[in-house]
Design an enzyme around this catalytic site. Structure first.
Site, PDB file in Angstrom:
ATOM      1  N   GLN A 207       0.835  -1.213   0.000  1.00 56.64           N
ATOM      2  CA  GLN A 207       0.000   0.000   0.000  1.00 56.64           C
ATOM      3  C   GLN A 207       0.870   1.263   0.000  1.00 56.64           C
ATOM      4  O   GLN A 207       0.456   2.301  -0.519  1.00 56.64           O
ATOM      5  CB  GLN A 207      -0.921   0.017   1.227  1.00 56.64           C
ATOM      6  N   ASP A 248      -6.736   1.239  12.177  1.00 54.16           N
ATOM      7  CA  ASP A 248      -7.934   0.461  11.844  1.00 54.16           C
ATOM      8  C   ASP A 248      -8.845   0.269  13.042  1.00 54.16           C
ATOM      9  O   ASP A 248     -10.054   0.069  12.901  1.00 54.16           O
ATOM     10  CB  ASP A 248      -7.549  -0.887  11.247  1.00 54.16           C
ATOM     11  N   ASN A 258      -3.028  -1.163  13.383  1.00 54.39           N
ATOM     12  CA  ASN A 258      -2.846  -0.587  12.042  1.00 54.39           C
ATOM     13  C   ASN A 258      -2.075  -1.614  11.221  1.00 54.39           C
ATOM     14  O   ASN A 258      -1.691  -2.681  11.730  1.00 54.39           O
ATOM     15  CB  ASN A 258      -2.108   0.758  12.119  1.00 54.39           C
TER      16      ASN A 258
HETATM   17  O1  MRU Z   1      -5.439  -3.591   4.773  1.00 54.46           O
HETATM   18  P1  MRU Z   1      -5.668  -2.134   4.526  1.00 54.46           P
HETATM   19  O2  MRU Z   1      -4.928  -1.614   3.351  1.00 54.46           O
HETATM   20  O3  MRU Z   1      -7.142  -1.804   4.485  1.00 54.46           O
HETATM   21  O4  MRU Z   1      -5.065  -1.427   5.811  1.00 54.46           O
HETATM   22  C1  MRU Z   1      -5.243  -0.047   5.926  1.00 54.46           C
HETATM   23  C2  MRU Z   1      -4.464   0.588   7.007  1.00 54.46           C
HETATM   24  O5  MRU Z   1      -3.795  -0.068   7.774  1.00 54.46           O
HETATM   25  C3  MRU Z   1      -4.612   2.084   7.130  1.00 54.46           C
HETATM   26  O6  MRU Z   1      -3.486   2.628   7.753  1.00 54.46           O
HETATM   27  C4  MRU Z   1      -5.832   2.423   7.983  1.00 54.46           C
HETATM   28  O7  MRU Z   1      -6.981   1.759   7.559  1.00 54.46           O
HETATM   29  C5  MRU Z   1      -6.091   3.879   8.020  1.00 54.46           C
HETATM   30  S1  MRU Z   1      -6.772   4.545   6.521  1.00 54.46           S
HETATM   31  C6  MRU Z   1      -7.103   6.171   6.854  1.00 54.46           C
END
Ligand code: MRU
Length: 362
Positions: A207, A248, A258
């Site tokens: 990501q 999260d 997170n």
């Molecule tokens: O697995 P993902 O890509 O959904 O994980 C996302 C994260 O860990 C982000 O840092 C979190 O959701 C914050 S988004 C503002």
């Protein structure tokens, strides 16, 4: 294009509702940065898959997608009685809730939709469907405002010229707009702060490389991509003055789930004496979780590590693989949690509940 317009170019709306076609339209985050593709989703299975496979991802964006998804699912219901409608509501809600377990925004948005559903009892089926649409739209619109406020509070913690490290993607595309951890970076960019951002690539799903580096680069912001295991050297070399991450699920005591690898960054930050800030809309704070031990950590398929990004598998066939998608950063490693109602400092049990009190008074 001036700085302001360039930053605006990155404020893509990653989740919207297309009323004319009764579809949820998402930016497919799995094909970035190579393709900017928007997907129209109509069926609940398509929406569930989009969340599970991270086509729409990032805690707030998942919540927004779930709100619209629940509305569309109920709108499609052929129920002619309130009992049938309530059954259909529950079925769609439970189905969407099973897509991913860690980001509490998913459950927060679905529960908020349910509260509205209950509040509208006594009205006609058509009126209830219209109210659900209104609620889903409010979830998205409020998230825009929340992210902007988080950006302003977080910016007050930063100084011009700073090097900032971030992990995963907590940017515009993970929210309704602006992002959480990236919001102060966009705002600072507009104001000429000249930040130098370091983006962890964020194994295994990249990501940081595919999304954060793309978003910031598109916005004309100085961003340098590093592998996750390079975070220590850039800190040691004095290149980093602050860490900003999203989350999260934040427990009542401040423990923060997170993206996997976040806790390692926090441990390094403590070693090097660098402030570690979590940017958290209150929709991501779950007071039902007393500590991080109560947070359900999602386990994902092994192919994400062994073969997904390679022409040939990069691990021996049959090897055991452990792929937790999140980790919990201990509250003691967190300098502050930035919410839409201000900056919460330790002890977080008190400061976070004060933020909720401000939310109730707003
Ligand atoms: O697995 P993902 O890509 O959904 O994980 C996302 C994260 O860990 C982000 O840092 C979190 O959701 C914050 S988004 C503002």
């Amino acid at each position: 294009m001036d700085d302001k317009e360039m930053a605006a170019a990155a404020m893509i709306q990653s989740v919207t509702l297309d009323d004319a076609n009764d579809t949820l339209v998402i930016l497919d985050q799995t094909v970035l940065p190579n393709e900017k593709r928007f997907l129209p989703l109509k069926e609940m299975k398509e929406i569930w898959d989009a969340i599970y496979y991270l086509k729409v991802r990032g805690a707030p964006a998942i919540g927004i997608a779930a709100g619209y998804g629940l509305y569309l699912g109920v709108k499609a219901s052929k129920a002619t009685t309130m009992e049938q409608l309530a059954e259909d509501f529950k079925q769609v809600k439970d189905y969407l809730a099973s897509s991913r377990p860690t980001a509490v925004n998913l459950f927060w948005a679905l529960d908020r939709m349910e509260a509205r559903f209950k509040q509208e009892q006594g009205r006609s089926i058509a009126e209830i469907k219209a109210a659900l649409r209104e609620e889903a739209e409010a979830i998205r619109v409020e998230d825009e405002q929340v992210c902007e406020r988080i950006g302003r509070y977080a910016l007050s913690l930063l100084e011009p010229g700073w090097g900032i490290l971030t992990h995963c993607n907590a940017g515009a595309i993970a929210t309704a707009k602006y992002g959480t951890a990236l919001a102060p970076i966009y705002l600072g960019h507009e104001q000429g702060y000249g930040f130098k951002v370091y983006a962890d690539e964020t194994r295994p799903l990249l990501q940081g490389a595919r999304l954060t580096a793309w978003e910031l680069h598109e916005a004309g912001i100085d961003v340098t991509l590093i592998c996750d295991n390079m975070a220590s050297i850039v800190m040691k070399e004095g290149k980093i003055q602050a860490i900003l991450v999203g989350c999260d699920r934040v427990a009542a005591n401040g423990d923060t789930a997170n993206k996997i690898g976040t806790s390692a960054v926090a441990i390094l930050a403590k070693h090097y004496g660098i402030p570690f800030y979590v940017c958290a809309p209150l929709s991501t704070v779950d007071l039902h979780c007393t500590t991080g031990d109560d947070i359900h950590i999602e386990l994902r398929p092994e192919e994400e590590i062994t073969s997904q990004w390679y022409e040939k598998p990069m691990a021996p066939a049959g090897v055991s693989v452990y792929n937790p998608a999140f980790d919990v950063t201990d509250h003691e490693l967190i300098t502050a949690i930035v919410t839409q109602h201000g900056i919460a400092y330790p002890p977080f049990t008190e400061s976070l509940s004060a933020m909720f009190a401000k939310d109730r008074d707003k």
